[in-house]
Design a protein around this motif. Structure first.
Motif, PDB file in Angstrom:
ATOM      1  N   LYS A 181       0.825  -1.200   0.000  1.00  0.00           N
ATOM      2  CA  LYS A 181       0.000   0.000   0.000  1.00  0.00           C
ATOM      3  C   LYS A 181       0.864   1.258   0.000  1.00  0.00           C
ATOM      4  CE  LYS A 181      -3.585   2.256   2.801  1.00  0.00           C
ATOM      5  NZ  LYS A 181      -4.368   2.166   4.056  1.00  0.00           N
ATOM      6  N   THR A 182       0.439   2.246  -0.814  1.00  0.00           N
ATOM      7  CA  THR A 182       1.117   3.539  -0.824  1.00  0.00           C
ATOM      8  C   THR A 182       0.728   4.322   0.428  1.00  0.00           C
ATOM      9  OG1 THR A 182       1.102   3.620  -3.238  1.00  0.00           O
ATOM     10  CG2 THR A 182       1.431   5.702  -2.070  1.00  0.00           C
ATOM     11  N   GLU A 183       1.721   4.880   1.116  1.00  0.00           N
ATOM     12  CA  GLU A 183       1.456   5.638   2.334  1.00  0.00           C
ATOM     13  C   GLU A 183       2.128   6.998   2.253  1.00  0.00           C
ATOM     14  OE1 GLU A 183       2.256   3.565   5.894  1.00  0.00           O
ATOM     15  OE2 GLU A 183       0.863   1.938   5.466  1.00  0.00           O
ATOM     16  N   VAL A 184       1.440   8.013   2.777  1.00  0.00           N
ATOM     17  CA  VAL A 184       1.927   9.386   2.687  1.00  0.00           C
ATOM     18  C   VAL A 184       1.943  10.037   4.069  1.00  0.00           C
ATOM     19  CG1 VAL A 184       1.496  11.673   1.725  1.00  0.00           C
ATOM     20  CG2 VAL A 184       1.059   9.644   0.334  1.00  0.00           C
ATOM     21  N   THR A 185       3.023  10.740   4.373  1.00  0.00           N
ATOM     22  CA  THR A 185       3.133  11.554   5.584  1.00  0.00           C
ATOM     23  C   THR A 185       3.463  12.981   5.159  1.00  0.00           C
ATOM     24  OG1 THR A 185       3.961   9.676   6.864  1.00  0.00           O
ATOM     25  CG2 THR A 185       4.303  11.865   7.792  1.00  0.00           C
ATOM     26  N   ILE A 186       2.681  13.958   5.646  1.00  0.00           N
ATOM     27  CA  ILE A 186       2.875  15.353   5.267  1.00  0.00           C
ATOM     28  C   ILE A 186       3.264  16.161   6.498  1.00  0.00           C
ATOM     29  CG2 ILE A 186       1.821  17.414   4.274  1.00  0.00           C
ATOM     30  CD1 ILE A 186      -0.106  15.595   2.778  1.00  0.00           C
ATOM     31  N   MET A 187       4.380  16.869   6.411  1.00  0.00           N
ATOM     32  CA  MET A 187       4.843  17.746   7.487  1.00  0.00           C
ATOM     33  C   MET A 187       4.850  19.167   6.947  1.00  0.00           C
ATOM     34  SD  MET A 187       7.942  15.400   9.013  1.00  0.00           S
ATOM     35  CE  MET A 187       8.532  15.012   7.366  1.00  0.00           C
ATOM     36  N   ALA A 188       4.056  20.046   7.564  1.00  0.00           N
ATOM     37  CA  ALA A 188       3.889  21.406   7.054  1.00  0.00           C
ATOM     38  C   ALA A 188       4.448  22.435   8.021  1.00  0.00           C
ATOM     39  CB  ALA A 188       2.406  21.676   6.802  1.00  0.00           C
ATOM     40  N   ASN A 189       4.962  23.538   7.455  1.00  0.00           N
ATOM     41  CA  ASN A 189       5.482  24.637   8.260  1.00  0.00           C
ATOM     42  C   ASN A 189       5.062  25.948   7.595  1.00  0.00           C
ATOM     43  OD1 ASN A 189       7.020  26.615   9.553  1.00  0.00           O
ATOM     44  ND2 ASN A 189       8.731  25.219   9.914  1.00  0.00           N
ATOM     45  N   SER A 190       3.964  26.523   8.084  1.00  0.00           N
ATOM     46  CA  SER A 190       3.441  27.748   7.473  1.00  0.00           C
ATOM     47  C   SER A 190       4.389  28.932   7.673  1.00  0.00           C
ATOM     48  CB  SER A 190       2.063  28.081   8.049  1.00  0.00           C
ATOM     49  OG  SER A 190       2.132  28.257   9.461  1.00  0.00           O
ATOM     50  N   ALA A 191       5.183  28.912   8.742  1.00  0.00           N
ATOM     51  CA  ALA A 191       6.117  30.011   8.984  1.00  0.00           C
ATOM     52  C   ALA A 191       7.172  30.086   7.883  1.00  0.00           C
ATOM     53  CB  ALA A 191       6.784  29.842  10.341  1.00  0.00           C
ATOM     54  N   ASN A 192       7.587  28.914   7.394  1.00  0.00           N
ATOM     55  CA  ASN A 192       8.584  28.853   6.320  1.00  0.00           C
ATOM     56  C   ASN A 192       7.946  28.681   4.945  1.00  0.00           C
ATOM     57  OD1 ASN A 192      10.666  29.059   8.191  1.00  0.00           O
ATOM     58  ND2 ASN A 192      10.830  26.836   8.440  1.00  0.00           N
ATOM     59  N   GLN A 193       6.601  28.568   4.915  1.00  0.00           N
ATOM     60  CA  GLN A 193       5.874  28.412   3.651  1.00  0.00           C
ATOM     61  C   GLN A 193       6.327  27.162   2.886  1.00  0.00           C
ATOM     62  OE1 GLN A 193       3.480  31.407   2.293  1.00  0.00           O
ATOM     63  NE2 GLN A 193       3.373  30.833   4.451  1.00  0.00           N
ATOM     64  N   THR A 194       6.533  26.066   3.613  1.00  0.00           N
ATOM     65  CA  THR A 194       6.972  24.823   2.973  1.00  0.00           C
ATOM     66  C   THR A 194       6.165  23.637   3.502  1.00  0.00           C
ATOM     67  OG1 THR A 194       8.675  24.431   4.653  1.00  0.00           O
ATOM     68  CG2 THR A 194       9.342  25.632   2.660  1.00  0.00           C
ATOM     69  N   ILE A 195       6.093  22.602   2.672  1.00  0.00           N
ATOM     70  CA  ILE A 195       5.546  21.319   3.106  1.00  0.00           C
ATOM     71  C   ILE A 195       6.497  20.217   2.640  1.00  0.00           C
ATOM     72  CG2 ILE A 195       3.136  22.085   3.074  1.00  0.00           C
ATOM     73  CD1 ILE A 195       2.811  20.553   0.448  1.00  0.00           C
ATOM     74  N   LYS A 196       6.684  19.229   3.502  1.00  0.00           N
ATOM     75  CA  LYS A 196       7.502  18.069   3.173  1.00  0.00           C
ATOM     76  C   LYS A 196       6.588  16.856   3.089  1.00  0.00           C
ATOM     77  CE  LYS A 196      11.741  19.816   5.293  1.00  0.00           C
ATOM     78  NZ  LYS A 196      12.822  19.576   6.292  1.00  0.00           N
ATOM     79  N   VAL A 197       6.665  16.143   1.982  1.00  0.00           N
ATOM     80  CA  VAL A 197       5.795  15.005   1.729  1.00  0.00           C
ATOM     81  C   VAL A 197       6.648  13.753   1.639  1.00  0.00           C
ATOM     82  CG1 VAL A 197       4.003  14.048   0.244  1.00  0.00           C
ATOM     83  CG2 VAL A 197       4.279  16.536   0.428  1.00  0.00           C
ATOM     84  N   ASN A 198       6.383  12.806   2.515  1.00  0.00           N
ATOM     85  CA  ASN A 198       7.101  11.532   2.510  1.00  0.00           C
ATOM     86  C   ASN A 198       6.168  10.462   1.946  1.00  0.00           C
ATOM     87  OD1 ASN A 198       9.492  10.048   3.178  1.00  0.00           O
ATOM     88  ND2 ASN A 198       8.280   9.018   4.750  1.00  0.00           N
TER      89      ASN A 198
END
Length: 256
Positions: A175-192
């Motif tokens: 199964k494909t699995e996704v983890t999203i880590m967001a940081n609005s202060a830096n205006q970035t998102i990291k998607v694993n």
């Protein structure tokens, strides 16, 4: 001779009766080699301030002396205070902490798919001797599909060993699995993204009203773990990440 036997029986009964009144705190202190001189009493009930007349063991005299000696002879090499297993993308991170070590040699990491039959998958060396907490870790990069059960075997230098509790992690490698880590202060998102196969995909971010805030096409996902990072110009709010490929489409809520 009959009198001797009777007296022996009475003495044995008295010893057993006294053995039932063990102070577990004092017992633990003595087994672990703590300074029990300030935590115990002598056979007359008075306080002990020196080791000259310590009736060592549990503070209750000769009743448990032999028992305490036997415990001293088989004192465990390692006192394990924590053992955890956590899924991390396509791997499992094992962490554990020892509260005390005495002549410890190593840890054997054991894994099972049924919780009954374990096999050794790795060995981690122990510090050896310590009276303070020691932290350890191991990353199982090749877990089996399904439930993975883990157990630690703590081995002493003389061959003495103990086994830990069993911890489990569920792993669906199909199964494909996704983890999203967001940081609005830096205006970035990291998607694993963990993908069971190599495939093409697209990724989008929408708000709760359906407005598209980010769209990325033609992402080449490799089999295993994929780390993606994007700039997202948006206010802090609840958002939805959408990962799409030819065969599946998944949505993941996250707060930005």
């Amino acid at each position: 001779m009959k009198k001797i036997i009777i007296l022996s029986g009475i003495l044995f009964s008295a010893i057993m009766a006294k053995a039932q009144s063990v102070d577990l705190t004092k017992l633990l202190q003595d087994i672990n080699g703590a300074n029990v001189a300030f935590y115990t009493t002598n056979e007359q009930g008075g306080a002990i301030n020196t080791y000259a007349d310590v009736s060592w063991g549990d503070g209750f005299g000769v009743a448990n002396r032999a028992f305490i000696q036997s415990l001293r002879n088989v004192v465990l090499p390692i006192t394990l205070s924590k053992f955890n297993a956590k899924k991390d993308a396509e791997a499992v991170n094992l962490t554990w902490t020892t509260a005390m070590e005495k002549n410890a040699l190593h840890f054997e990491i054991r894994r099972s798919t049924d919780g009954k039959k374990f096999e050794q998958i790795a060995t981690v060396g122990a510090k050896g001797n310590s009276d303070s907490p020691v932290n350890y870790s191991f990353r199982d990069a090749k877990p089996a599909s399904g439930t993975n059960y883990y157990q630690l075997k703590s081995v002493d230098r003389d061959g003495t060993f103990t086994t830990s509790i069993i911890v489990a992690v569920q792993f669906d490698l199909s199964k494909t699995e996704v983890t999203i880590m967001a940081n609005s202060a830096n205006q970035t998102i990291k998607v694993n993204v963990y993908s069971p196969v190599t495939k093409a995909a697209s990724f989008a971010v929408v708000d709760v009203s359906g407005k598209v805030l980010l769209r990325v096409k033609n992402i080449s996902l490799q089999k295993g773990n994929n780390a993606l990072e994007y700039t997202l110009n948006a206010a802090p709010q609840l958002l939805i990440g959408l990962l799409s490929s030819a065969n599946d489409k998944s949505a993941y809520k996250f707060y930005y």
